[in-house]
Design a protein around this motif. Structure first.
Motif, short mmCIF file in Angstrom:
data_model
loop_
_atom_site.label_atom_id
_atom_site.label_comp_id
_atom_site.label_asym_id
_atom_site.label_seq_id
_atom_site.Cartn_x
_atom_site.Cartn_y
_atom_site.Cartn_z
N GLY A 148 -0.97 2.48 -10.66
CA GLY A 148 -1.58 3.30 -9.78
C GLY A 148 -2.77 2.41 -9.07
N GLY A 190 -2.17 5.97 -4.80
CA GLY A 190 -0.58 6.18 -4.93
C GLY A 190 -0.38 5.43 -6.19
N SER A 191 1.01 5.69 -6.78
CA SER A 191 1.46 5.18 -7.78
C SER A 191 3.03 4.65 -7.74
N VAL A 192 3.25 3.77 -8.58
CA VAL A 192 4.81 3.46 -8.49
C VAL A 192 5.22 3.48 -9.98
N ILE A 217 1.41 -0.84 -2.94
CA ILE A 217 0.88 0.35 -2.81
C ILE A 217 -0.23 0.34 -2.16
N ARG A 233 0.73 0.88 1.51
CA ARG A 233 1.13 2.38 1.82
C ARG A 233 -0.11 3.28 1.99
#
Ligand SMILES: [Mg+2]
Length: 415
Positions: free
Chosen positions: A286, A305-307, A326, A329
């Motif tokens: 994150g 945001g996270s992935v 991220i 984004r």
């Protein structure tokens, strides 16, 4: 004497520091993928919500508004955790950090008569400065201190002092053996078959029997219940931390994308290094940004945001690239930011990571060589401080008033 200082309902208490509307409500915090309950307020406990309960089982109660469910904000928990542990250190000659919300306080040289007032001062400071409720139990051993803290929590008291092991009798007669520190659910099932249901039953067993049936760990627990110090933290199965994070406040508000990108790369690389040092790999990453709370003229935002990685990783290059994607984004043009951070979570031990079914020979070889590369980088960058070897994305042009050793005359490559 040793104390156990333990934050009450820690994740929920942290959330309440940000949002006072959560006070007196049944609040739960869910695990990272919103899968299950990892923290409960007292109200949620009273409403019958169980620790680890899958979220879908309480979906209706969440939708009706009876239960408030939150996704975990691990960066927040970590920041508050550091502050709480700082307060513990102010009052104890030595502390051993046991978990994100618990520490043992080694009270060597402190007269017994002062313990209660020290405990009260710690709890008062944690509440006044951070708004985190804390319970502290003092006893002759770590195991007993845990029991004292637990029983205080149940009775709504902030501090308990147990000077003699025998005085724990009325409490341990009522506590299930499964609540004894170091005795898991599986072990307690085995103990039930020998007629050991409460902690008192366990303490009443003959030491020879304990040794034969439960080995050295059982013996240590038994001795601790009788007031002897014998559990060191190295004896206790240490769980991997559930997250690592890095975040910093900038010396001034910054709206320069390249600068922030380099900071994110630095934090991501630091987190990856910590992750490898603890022998872990992460599944979730994150990134968060925060504007200055005191300069709201140009707007206020806390984008994050996270992935999720397809497979757990501790590879600096992969983690940095994902963190930067991220950032791309969530970054808001022309908004000055004051703080940025990166966190890694869903950490699993690196050795348990097996190649997935779809891995080709080539990708397995690639992974092995990347892992060697990371080892080489860690060896060169041994110790804390500014790394010698870094990714180009970690290099930033100097920013006014921010000489942190990362600045370079080379401009970071453009996006
Ligand atoms: Mg706790």
């Amino acid at each position: 004497m040793v104390g156990l200082a333990d934050c009450n309902n820690f994740f929920v208490s942290c959330e309440r520091t940000l949002n006072p509307a959560l006070e007196n409500q049944a609040v739960v915090v869910l695990s990272n993928n919103d899968g299950c309950v990892v923290a409960r307020s007292n109200e949620a406990k009273r409403a019958g919500i169980k620790m680890g309960q899958p979220a879908f089982q309480i979906k209706d109660r969440i939708q009706s508004g009876e239960i408030i469910a939150l996704s975990g904000n691990h960066l927040l928990y970590r920041e508050i955790s550091l502050k709480v542990h700082d307060i513990f250190r102010r009052y104890a000659p030595m502390t051993l950090d046991y978990s994100v919300d618990e520490a043992f306080l080694i009270m060597d040289g402190i007269p017994d008569s002062q313990l209660r007032s020290i405990g009260e001062a710690i709890a008062a400071n944690c509440w006044d400065e951070l708004h985190i409720p804390v319970t502290i139990g003092f006893a002759p051993s770590k195991t007993l201190a845990k029991i004292v803290a637990e029983s205080c929590k149940k009775r709504g008291k902030r501090v308990g002092v147990l000077l003699k092991a025998e005085a724990a009798r009325p409490v341990i007669q009522k506590m299930s053996i499964s609540d004894l520190w170091g005795i898991g659910r599986r072990l307690s099932k085995r103990l039930y078959t020998s007629g050991v249901y409460t902690i008192a039953d366990f303490a009443d067993k003959d030491l020879g029997w304990i040794r034969t049936n439960l080995g050295i760990n059982g013996e240590r627990s038994w001795r601790e219940l009788h007031g002897e110090h014998c559990i060191e933290l190295s004896h206790v199965q240490t769980q991997l931390q559930d997250s690592v994070s890095e975040s910093r406040t900038f010396p001034e508000d910054v709206d320069d994308y390249d600068y922030i990108r380099a900071r994110i790369a630095i934090y991501a690389a630091d987190c990856s290094k910590k992750l490898r040092a603890m022998g872990g790999e992460c599944q979730l990453l994150g990134v968060m940004l925060q504007t200055n709370r005191f300069h709201l003229e140009r707007g206020n935002a806390h984008p994050q945001g996270s992935v999720r990685f397809i497979e757990p990783t501790s590879d600096t290059v992969m983690i940095c690239n994902a963190a930067i994607s991220i950032l791309e984004r969530i970054f808001i043009q022309d908004l000055p930011f004051k703080r940025a951070g990166v966190w890694l979570s869903e950490i699993v031990p690196a050795k348990s990571v097996i190649p997935s079914l779809f891995d080709s020979q080539e990708s397995i070889r690639e992974k092995a060589s990347r892992s060697l590369l990371m080892k080489a980088i860690d060896n060169i960058n041994l110790g804390p401080g500014i790394p010698i070897l870094k990714l180009a994305s970690q290099i930033t042009q100097g920013h006014p008033g921010h000489n942190d050793g990362y600045s370079s005359t080379f401009q970071a490559p453009k996006r």
